[in-house]
Design a protein around this motif. Structure first.
Motif, short mmCIF file in Angstrom:
data_model
loop_
_atom_site.label_atom_id
_atom_site.label_comp_id
_atom_site.label_asym_id
_atom_site.label_seq_id
_atom_site.Cartn_x
_atom_site.Cartn_y
_atom_site.Cartn_z
N ARG A 154 0.82 -1.21 0.00
CA ARG A 154 0.00 0.00 0.00
C ARG A 154 0.86 1.27 0.00
N TYR A 194 -3.70 0.68 12.21
CA TYR A 194 -4.19 1.54 11.12
C TYR A 194 -4.28 0.82 9.78
N CYS A 195 -3.18 0.19 9.37
CA CYS A 195 -3.17 -0.41 8.04
C CYS A 195 -3.75 -1.82 8.11
N CYS A 201 -7.20 5.02 6.93
CA CYS A 201 -6.28 6.01 6.37
C CYS A 201 -6.51 7.40 6.96
N CYS A 204 -4.29 7.96 9.79
CA CYS A 204 -2.93 7.40 9.66
C CYS A 204 -1.90 8.50 9.39
N LYS A 207 -0.37 8.93 5.80
CA LYS A 207 -1.24 9.10 4.62
C LYS A 207 -0.66 10.05 3.57
N CYS A 210 1.66 7.93 1.32
CA CYS A 210 1.19 6.59 0.94
C CYS A 210 0.51 6.59 -0.43
S1 SF4 Z 1 -2.57 5.71 4.61
FE1 SF4 Z 1 -1.87 4.43 6.29
S2 SF4 Z 1 -3.60 3.04 6.73
FE2 SF4 Z 1 -3.94 3.94 4.70
S3 SF4 Z 1 -3.10 2.43 3.28
FE3 SF4 Z 1 -1.51 3.97 3.70
S4 SF4 Z 1 -0.31 3.15 5.39
FE4 SF4 Z 1 -2.22 1.99 5.30
#
Ligand code: SF4
Length: 217
Positions: A154, A194-195, A201, A204, A207, A210
């Motif tokens: 992710r 969180y993940c 998200c 998180c 974010k 990511c």
């Molecule tokens: S923002 Fe955080 S919780 Fe969402 S997919 Fe990315 S790492 Fe995972």
């Protein structure tokens, strides 16, 4: 893109040191048993099950037997199955524990054994081998698990297999035992908080870095 060192630092700042692998030092001091045995036993028991179930099995071993590889070698398979029943797949895991306890006789074998040799032991796959090498052996062997795969997919769009991800991490973080141990534990913590399968998200702190962040969740 966040470097792995930056990711480690952010996770550490947010969650603090995890102190993995959890070991009951007081128990081993009192019983004269080897804390590394608990790690090796736990690494087998945690296959395909949540840690809370492993804890119940470890408690059973402490209460009705002994949390040591010597005990695993001595106890009957039937009795062992009953003691570790809460960890699931208890028949298979009892057999695996028997093999592993014979292999790590004495426990010091963990200091020298190669990953290749360990992978030949029945019931020891890559994740179990690396967990044993890192946490019981104090060896620089990074552990990849489902949580690591999920987070890296992710966050970075990385989709490699076990060995690819392991090499990627090992090539991009300092060769430092504490970092290896903590980074794995911190990734798991983030994946649980969180993940998750359905990511949270919105709250998180990763974010903004990511690739898969869903702002509204
Ligand atoms: S923002 Fe955080 S919780 Fe969402 S997919 Fe990315 S790492 Fe995972």
């Amino acid at each position: 893109m966040l470097s792995l060192v930056q990711l480690y630092q952010l996770l550490l700042d947010f969650y603090g040191y995890q102190g993995w692998w959890p070991v009951d030092e007081g128990y081993h001091r009192a019983k004269g048993t080897d804390p590394r045995d608990e790690i090796i036993i736990g690494a087998v028991l945690t296959q395909n099950t949540a840690w809370r179930n492993v804890e119940k099995a470890l408690e059973n071993l402490k209460k009705y037997g002994e949390l040591s590889l010597e005990f695993i070698r001595q106890v009957s398979t039937k009795e062992l199955e009953e003691l570790i029943r809460p960890s699931g797949f208890y028949r298979l895991k009892a057999q695996r524990l028997k093999h592993v306890a014979e292999f790590f006789n004495p426990t010091d074998v963990v200091e020298k054994v190669s990953r290749e040799e360990l992978l030949k032991v029945k019931g020891i796959g890559k994740e179990t081998a690396d967990a044993i090498l890192l946490y019981a052996g104090g060896r620089l062997s990074f552990v990849i698990d489902t949580y690591t795969k999920r987070l890296f997919k992710r966050l970075y769009g990385l989709d490699g297999g076990y060995e690819d991800l392991k090499s990627y991490v090992e090539e991009n973080i300092p060769k430092d035992l504490t970092i290896y141990k903590e980074f794995h534990a911190l990734i798991d913590e983030h994946a649980k908080k969180y993940c998750k399968s359905t990511p949270r998200c919105g709250g998180c702190f990763l974010k903004n870095f990511c690739l898969s962040a869903v702002p509204s969740s």
